[in-house]
Write an enzyme that holds these catalytic residues in place. Sequence first.
Site, PDB file in Angstrom:
ATOM      1  N   ASP A 115       0.849  -1.197   0.000  1.00 36.83           N
ATOM      2  CA  ASP A 115       0.000   0.000   0.000  1.00 36.83           C
ATOM      3  C   ASP A 115       0.884   1.247   0.000  1.00 36.83           C
ATOM      4  O   ASP A 115       1.420   1.587   1.051  1.00 36.83           O
ATOM      5  CB  ASP A 115      -0.985  -0.003   1.174  1.00 36.83           C
ATOM      6  CG  ASP A 115      -0.393  -0.507   2.487  1.00 36.83           C
ATOM      7  OD1 ASP A 115       0.633  -1.206   2.505  1.00 36.83           O
ATOM      8  OD2 ASP A 115      -0.999  -0.181   3.517  1.00 36.83           O
TER       9      ASP A 115
ATOM     10  N   GLU B  19      12.464   0.783   7.435  1.00 38.96           N
ATOM     11  CA  GLU B  19      11.403  -0.007   6.811  1.00 38.96           C
ATOM     12  C   GLU B  19      11.681  -0.298   5.340  1.00 38.96           C
ATOM     13  O   GLU B  19      11.371  -1.368   4.836  1.00 38.96           O
ATOM     14  CB  GLU B  19      10.079   0.757   6.943  1.00 38.96           C
ATOM     15  CG  GLU B  19       8.893   0.068   6.317  1.00 38.96           C
ATOM     16  CD  GLU B  19       7.659   0.959   6.279  1.00 38.96           C
ATOM     17  OE1 GLU B  19       6.552   0.401   6.223  1.00 38.96           O
ATOM     18  OE2 GLU B  19       7.802   2.193   6.309  1.00 38.96           O
TER      19      GLU B  19
END
Length: 644
Positions: free
Chosen positions: A340, A524
């Site tokens: 996403d 991340e």
Amino acid sequence: MEQTREKDSATGDGPASAYPHLSSRGAPSSQNQPPSTQDDEVLLIHPTIIPAPQSTTHVDAQQDLRPPSIALDGLFAAIGQARIFTDAKAAADAYPNHPPSEILKAWREQRDEPGFDLKTFVATYFTTPEFTSAAYQRTPGENVRDYISGMWNVLTREPDRQIPWSSQLPLPKKYVVPGGRFSEIYYWDSYFTMIGLYEDGRIDLMRSTLEDLASLIDRYGHIPNGSRTYYLSRSQPAFFAIMLDLLAGHDGQVVYTRFLPELQREYDYWTDGASTLEPGHAWRHAVRLPDGTLMVRPWDDLDTPRDESYPEDIATAASTSRPSHEVWRDLRAGAETGWDYSARWLADHHTLSTIHTTDLVTIEMNCTVAHLAQTLAHAYELAGDQGKATRYGADAKARVTALRKYLWDPEREAFYDYDWKQGKRTDVLSAATAMPLFLHLATDEQAHAVAHTLRTKLLKVGGLVATDITSGQQWDAPNGWAPLQWMAVKGLNQYGEEALAEDIARRWMARVIGTYEKSGVLLEKYDVVAPEISPTGGAGGGEYPMQVGFGWTNGTLLGLMNRYPRNARQVLDRNPLSDQMSKAAETSGGVATETPSIKTEAKPTLKKVGTPEERAHAEMHPVAGVPPSHEARERLGDGPSSGP
């Protein structure tokens, strides 16, 4: 093309059984409803705001499973519109101090009074959890392995206690969160984190994390996107069976029979409605193509703005003439993919409002459901139920045949997502093309062709780029992600493409460790295209700032360093701070005797009343200074070996 039942699902008459706490169009059901330390500046009580008296309403043991956007009907939307929180997710994570019905009554009575202040109302009636993240500074004497080992303590959460009216779904055992804003367990993230736990000998924590995920299946019939009520309407790629493969590498084949009930319920969730589905139609995740082939797609049972990104989704729908509920459904389904967001889901490859995820049969979801069917067949064989073993083995083979036919493009030498409404493959090349190799579902010919495509089109200086499109979304160029590198490396090795696998691992380790050398943290995601290494990981992109931790980066980096020690050694030699001897090792003859501590800091997420930064978004602070036997799998067809 859409079956009538799917149209009904948008009005709540379809998948109501999967979301029993909601009735039509996501409205609260009349059933299953419970009986009715902020900063000093935040806690000031405005004269017009009257706190409710201590509630005498009994809190039932059964949790209110409504997402906050429904439980706090109207108020939640007002909070999002006012952008009270620096991160919209904080509004969904804040928990009421009184029953939602009492808070709604107070808000409706007070909101039109002169001088009413919503920020102060929220600070009065809600508790905003502080999140803990790694401090942006290197602990003296800490190398990258120390960081990873110590970070398990930072990212581990103790068994949850149920908090009345909270969106958190309590978990019974210890578990690991990704880090940063992600303070709950996440489905597919957990697998890549478990790799690091396996490598670090933390089998206890790996097992308890998996048991927590199994408990979610037991309670809700599936593993939600994350352990929040607002994630219950969707899942993420079906990695539960792959996690069992990992644990079986330590605990043995008994793992499959122990978790057989959860495997079955997981399969039932992903294939719900498939048996009665007519050709050319879809129902929830299930899609039956015109020739009768069964495949799966992303889906979400709700068609409203995501609680965790409420104002952003309102804005996205307002930017297009498309029906809002269609945009919101596709945004939610896009979140279920784990990507996403990405150009893979965008009709024009760039504009978020063109998202059409539910039209797509995706690579990862079809690979993981095929693997799930393989694993279910294997589990039933171990349990002595040959009838079901044969049934699910045949289903697995049919699903493998389908993805090889519909997702494989021989001319472009890669696997692509398939638009089941248009009847054609999409044209966004992504690192997901390696997923069939990772689960050993591709033919040898396909695998070697994929290797050529990865090498010539997606391999960059810092590793594999997510897609060949630069859209501004975080799952596109120039970003690379840990799970994509890991699956490609493992998949290529399974088909004899060892040299390319090693090259990808070397480039990724150099990028991640090189960034750690400058920042002292693992992140991340990373810009793998830029020739120079940024201490902040790169441009980022997407809906939120760069996050620190980070579970799947830590886990896969440790796995790659252990598998390619020579390459890791070369990278560390170029980054001496990442390889310094820890203080503990210095005092024990070169062997660390204890896990190094990592400083943590708690950050409030509620904006302070009256400050000029009220509308600022959350900013990133400056960075300082063995698996199932091959024989058993072969009996079921192209079964994977998905151990570490």
